[in-house]
Enzyme design. Structure first.
Site, short mmCIF file in Angstrom:
data_model
loop_
_atom_site.label_atom_id
_atom_site.label_comp_id
_atom_site.label_asym_id
_atom_site.label_seq_id
_atom_site.Cartn_x
_atom_site.Cartn_y
_atom_site.Cartn_z
N HIS B 104 48.99 35.51 135.79
CA HIS B 104 49.05 34.46 136.81
C HIS B 104 48.86 33.11 136.14
CE1 HIS B 104 46.38 31.75 139.31
NE2 HIS B 104 47.49 31.74 140.01
N ARG B 108 48.74 22.24 139.24
CA ARG B 108 48.91 21.53 140.52
C ARG B 108 48.35 20.12 140.44
NH1 ARG B 108 44.97 25.54 140.97
NH2 ARG B 108 42.90 24.70 141.34
N ASN B 262 49.48 27.55 157.65
CA ASN B 262 50.83 28.01 158.01
C ASN B 262 51.84 27.71 156.92
OD1 ASN B 262 50.06 28.96 160.60
ND2 ASN B 262 49.92 26.83 161.26
#
Lengths: 304, 304
Positions: B104, B108, B262
């Site tokens: 992984h 960011r 979401n």
């Protein structure tokens, strides 16, 4: 007045009945029992059946624990006392066959002394039973809900509609906008005040929920266990199981409670399936049985 | 001064390099790209490779989104302004072969205007890279950590020890008392104040972390891809993957953030493995390779 001992004995007996009935329905699988003790007080009987003829992995777990409540739980329960007693019976069955549904049932009782020591203890019953078919079969869904309604109606005609809605809301995978399955009933903090019936009746109702499981599930097994299925349907089963994992690890209150309070991990996570698959962006084919099932994983369907 | 556009372009280029390099290492698998747009602003390029020769399921996802922060996130970030910009590159690779590790990587960048509009914007970099071998191979673990240390040391000799410890703490499956794998590096909210170097250097470091992935992982692939393995080792791989699922769904902050805001579900959950198995109460045999691996899934191991 209902005592802890009565609830404990009642739930243990239902565990015995269920395990005997499931072994009979399975034909070859046998439950293996592990008795465990909790450091803070109490313990349980975890019973697991793996690689049966019908049941690929199933757990029927009884526990009765007591001790001091951890602070975060006291806060969540909005109580001041430390001492608690909790007993429960929980089961999850993952069948081999994609046309036999996954099922979950739980009945539980919680008790703690009132803050002032003079009053009656604080206590409530909770529980539920819900069905997760890999393929939703309307007749089976109707039968399942009708049996639950029959069990509820003996105690209070308000129970089924109220607890059915509660299950729709509880067994909901928000990030998928899907219900976990076709729901069932779910209730919590049931007391004479919220139930409209006395403690004895609430206890009887709790046992009736526990006893509704076996006849309903064995019927669903016999209806579906001889249906032929293919490799694609088996893959779909693995995908549906991955949604079950998502629900249990992300949303399920019992699982969260267990993980946060250092519960017995293998007993808590027995609910996870023997195999689950995640395909990137799986889309069901138009008008397929898979698409029809997805369309029925919605809240608010009246199955009866 | 580093701009949003520079970070965006830098990360996109690394995505291109990584996808090209992974396709070459895999030999047959090809990435499929989906461009998506976010309702509130921005979007991304999700790239997935499934059923390759080496990579069973891998995702290399770029996104650059902007808009209004939801209230729970404002609270979590302790900021008052609404407007945010976030860009990131995230990858997770699940290989076919049980001796090739899961990996992984994430880099960011986050930016939002200061509350008074006059000051410099609030901004930080975050990221990390960690390895989850199904079987821990000491030479590979040493090599992996040494390469990360080399990348870190070019910017600040404090980075590797600090970020290695941070990874040990972050990639921890509390309920199993296991680390997810052998760790790596993890950092968040990196600014000149916390990093001890300027913004340009922090940006260069962020890209260096992104670029450390490909040579390290292709080396680990070529070291292990021809090793023979048996059905038991494959089963162990499925069990280790189930722990990966448990970490990502129960603890991973990025996954939680995505589910709660979401986010695009399939891009977030691309990290989940193609197949994972849960056996009840699996116990590794004494002195087996599986038991040796479990003994190494601990915090605080100095691999170098």
């Amino acid at each position: 007045m209902i005592t802890k001992e009565q609830v404990t004995q009642g739930y243990k007996q239902i565990q015995d009945e269920i395990c005997a009935g499931l072994e009979q329905a399975d034909g070859t699988g046998k439950f293996v029992e592990e008795k465990w003790e909790r450091e803070g007080g109490g313990g349980g009987r975890t019973r697991i059946l793996q690689k049966g003829s019908i049941i690929e992995k199933g757990g029927v777990n009884f526990s009765a624990v007591h001790g001091k409540l951890p602070d975060p739980i006291k806060k969540a329960f909005k109580v001041t006392s430390d001492d608690f007693f909790a007993t429960g019976l929980s089961l999850v069955i993952h069948p081999n066959h994609p046309f036999v549904p996954i099922i979950h049932m739980n009945i539980r009782y919680f008790e703690m002394p009132a803050s002032d020591q003079q009053s009656e203890p604080i206590r409530w019953f909770g529980g539920g039973i819900d069905l997760t078919p890999h393929y939703v079969i309307a007749d089976d869904a109707r039968f399942f809900h009708q049996q639950l309604k029959n069990a509820c109606d003996l105690y209070n005609p308000d129970f089924y509609p109220k607890f059915k809605t509660w299950a729709d809301d509880y067994f909901y995978i928000k990030h998928r906008q899907e219900t976990r399955g076709i729901g069932g009933i779910f209730y919590d903090r049931l007391t004479p005040l919220t139930a409209g019936v006395g403690w004895e009746q609430i206890f009887e109702f709790s046992k009736a929920v526990g006893r509704s499981f076996l006849p309903v599930y064995t019927e669903l097994i016999s209806r579906n266990k001889t249906r032929p299925f293919n490799e694609e349907q088996k893959q779909w089963q693995f995908i549906r199981r991955s949604r079950y994992v998502e629900f249990n690890l992300v949303y399920d209150a019992g699982t969260k409670f267990g993980l946060e309070t250092n519960g017995r991990i293998e007993s808590i996570l027995m609910s996870l399936p023997p195999q689950a698959n995640w395909h990137y962006d799986y889309t069901a084919q138009a008008n397929s049985e898979e698409e029809k099932t997805l369309a029925l994983l919605k809240k608010g369907i009246n199955w009866i």
